[in-house]
Design a protein around this motif. Structure first.
Motif, PDB file in Angstrom:
ATOM      1  N   THR A 100      -2.423  10.595   4.164  1.00  0.00           N
ATOM      2  CA  THR A 100      -2.136   9.192   4.337  1.00  0.00           C
ATOM      3  C   THR A 100      -1.016   8.590   4.522  1.00  0.00           C
ATOM      4  O   THR A 100      -0.481   7.019   5.330  1.00  0.00           O
ATOM      5  CB  THR A 100      -2.626   8.358   3.225  1.00  0.00           C
ATOM      6  N   SER A 153      -7.465   1.589   5.901  1.00  0.00           N
ATOM      7  CA  SER A 153      -8.858   2.207   5.236  1.00  0.00           C
ATOM      8  C   SER A 153      -9.122   3.844   6.257  1.00  0.00           C
ATOM      9  O   SER A 153      -8.832   4.582   5.767  1.00  0.00           O
ATOM     10  CB  SER A 153     -10.168   1.375   5.518  1.00  0.00           C
ATOM     11  N   VAL A 207      -7.130  -4.429   7.217  1.00  0.00           N
ATOM     12  CA  VAL A 207      -7.453  -3.714   6.425  1.00  0.00           C
ATOM     13  C   VAL A 207      -8.064  -2.318   6.639  1.00  0.00           C
ATOM     14  O   VAL A 207      -7.989  -1.265   6.437  1.00  0.00           O
ATOM     15  CB  VAL A 207      -8.523  -4.488   5.653  1.00  0.00           C
ATOM     16  N   CYS A 208      -8.624  -2.342   8.170  1.00  0.00           N
ATOM     17  CA  CYS A 208      -8.981  -1.355   8.891  1.00  0.00           C
ATOM     18  C   CYS A 208      -7.762  -0.300   8.841  1.00  0.00           C
ATOM     19  O   CYS A 208      -8.701   1.143   8.873  1.00  0.00           O
ATOM     20  CB  CYS A 208      -9.291  -2.185  10.316  1.00  0.00           C
ATOM     21  N   ASN A 225       0.869  -0.779  -0.178  1.00  0.00           N
ATOM     22  CA  ASN A 225      -0.403   0.026   0.008  1.00  0.00           C
ATOM     23  C   ASN A 225       0.933   1.409  -0.115  1.00  0.00           C
ATOM     24  O   ASN A 225       0.541   2.358  -0.175  1.00  0.00           O
ATOM     25  CB  ASN A 225      -1.449  -0.244   1.358  1.00  0.00           C
ATOM     26  N   SER A 231      -6.175   5.077   7.282  1.00  0.00           N
ATOM     27  CA  SER A 231      -5.213   5.822   6.608  1.00  0.00           C
ATOM     28  C   SER A 231      -5.251   6.439   5.530  1.00  0.00           C
ATOM     29  O   SER A 231      -5.298   8.130   5.689  1.00  0.00           O
ATOM     30  CB  SER A 231      -3.677   5.868   6.598  1.00  0.00           C
ATOM     31  N   TRP A 232      -6.328   6.293   4.613  1.00  0.00           N
ATOM     32  CA  TRP A 232      -6.971   6.877   3.444  1.00  0.00           C
ATOM     33  C   TRP A 232      -8.095   7.524   3.823  1.00  0.00           C
ATOM     34  O   TRP A 232      -7.892   8.324   2.875  1.00  0.00           O
ATOM     35  CB  TRP A 232      -7.435   5.812   2.428  1.00  0.00           C
ATOM     36  N   LEU A 233      -8.575   7.409   4.674  1.00  0.00           N
ATOM     37  CA  LEU A 233     -10.164   7.810   5.333  1.00  0.00           C
ATOM     38  C   LEU A 233      -9.309   9.118   5.731  1.00  0.00           C
ATOM     39  O   LEU A 233      -9.903  10.411   5.638  1.00  0.00           O
ATOM     40  CB  LEU A 233     -10.977   7.241   6.023  1.00  0.00           C
TER      41      LEU A 233
END
Length: 319
Positions: free
Chosen positions: A113, A149, A145-146, A68, A151-153
């Motif tokens: 991010t 996700s 995954v959380c 990622n 980090s991107w959020l």
């Protein structure tokens, strides 16, 4: 009667980049250097993503985060370098107002991010070294995954907030940006309207998205190092430290250049030095990351070596 200052206002529809304008005779050299940097960044990060994807041995949390990070670095560097390469051949280096806002959105998203993702990677190393028996539970697929996700959020929410606030600014010229890309602080300097809300949100975001991940990462590595020093055997200490050496190097480079880029004093301002620092942060970091991980990580080096042998063998058989 219209006030005089209102008569002087003009709608800004494009911005002129002044970055690298001090050296007009070196534009071709700059183009070649940044083209090589961009291709190296794309090639290195793509190789790491492919290596992690094709090797079942690398399907563990640490490499899930790394893949990622590599994808993020490709996005990060692609927000600035392609436009910069085109502008090297333009006498007037411009970007439209909409293009500037788009660049800010993607740049702030990727930077925010990456900071949070590096903190998540530090937490992964902390759990692996300090709580190895609980690692399968604490770093399950769902947890990974959380974390990614989240980090991107964080990056997206931060970016949307800044971009929306940037659209409320009244820009009345000059339309010159003393840099090679658009960023929030540059637009604030060009605004002739009140920027107090933008500046407040910028400070809050710097603490939440910038300082907090940095502190969490620092605390994680303090605990990691203290745990490593308690390992009785030298071989065990060396093996434990080798699992986080690459990430620690990337963390120091990212947060170090970010801090120097945004928090250095304005005393003795020099455009060339300003450009150099930003190049190290926005362009150098995405290029260094795959180099650091491929040089210092035995598993990555082994998979890349195997992939190169397979490619060479297939080319020999097809020939």
């Amino acid at each position: 009667v219209v006030p005089l200052e209102m008569n002087n206002q003009t709608d800004v529809t494009e911005f002129i980049f002044l970055g690298f304008s001090n050296h007009p005779s070196l534009q071709s050299l700059f183009f070649l250097v940044f083209l090589v940097i961009y291709l190296t960044t794309l090639f290195g990060n793509t190789l790491i993503i492919m290596a992690i994807r094709v090797s079942p041995a690398l399907h563990i949390p640490m490499y899930y985060f790394l893949s990622n990070l590599s994808f993020l670095d490709i996005c990060y560097t692609s927000t600035t370098i392609p436009g910069m390469l085109v502008n090297f051949f333009q006498e007037k280096k411009t970007i439209s107002y909409e293009g500037c806002l788009s660049q800010i959105f993607f740049l702030v998203t990727c930077a925010g991010t990456e900071g949070v993702l590096l903190a998540a990677m530090a937490y992964d190393r902390y759990v692996a070294i300090c709580h190895p028996l609980q690692y399968p539970v604490l770093m399950s697929v769902k947890a990974c995954v959380c974390l990614v996700s989240g980090s991107w959020l964080c990056g997206l929410v931060n970016s949307v907030t800044h971009t929306v606030l940037a659209t409320t600014l009244t820009l009345c010229g000059p339309n010159q940006i003393s840099h090679f890309f658009c960023d929030i602080p540059f637009l604030l300097k060009l605004s002739c309207s009140d920027t107090s809300l933008n500046e407040f949100v910028l400070y809050v975001a710097s603490a939440a998205i910038g300082l907090s991940p940095c502190l969490l990462t620092a605390v994680s590595y303090i605990l990691i190092i203290s745990a490593i020093l308690r390992i009785p055997s030298a071989q065990g200490r060396s093996k434990a430290f080798s699992t986080c050496a690459s990430h620690l190097t990337v963390v120091v480079i990212f947060f170090g250049t970010a801090n120097f880029n945004y928090d250095r004093p304005n005393v003795g301002y020099n455009l060339d030095m300003d450009i150099l620092v930003s190049v190290l942060f926005c362009v150098g970091t995405p290029m260094f990351n795959p180099i650091i991980y491929s040089l210092r990580n035995k598993e990555i080096k082994g998979v890349l070596r195997k992939l190169s042998k397979e490619c060479w063998f297939s080319s020999e058989t097809s020939g």
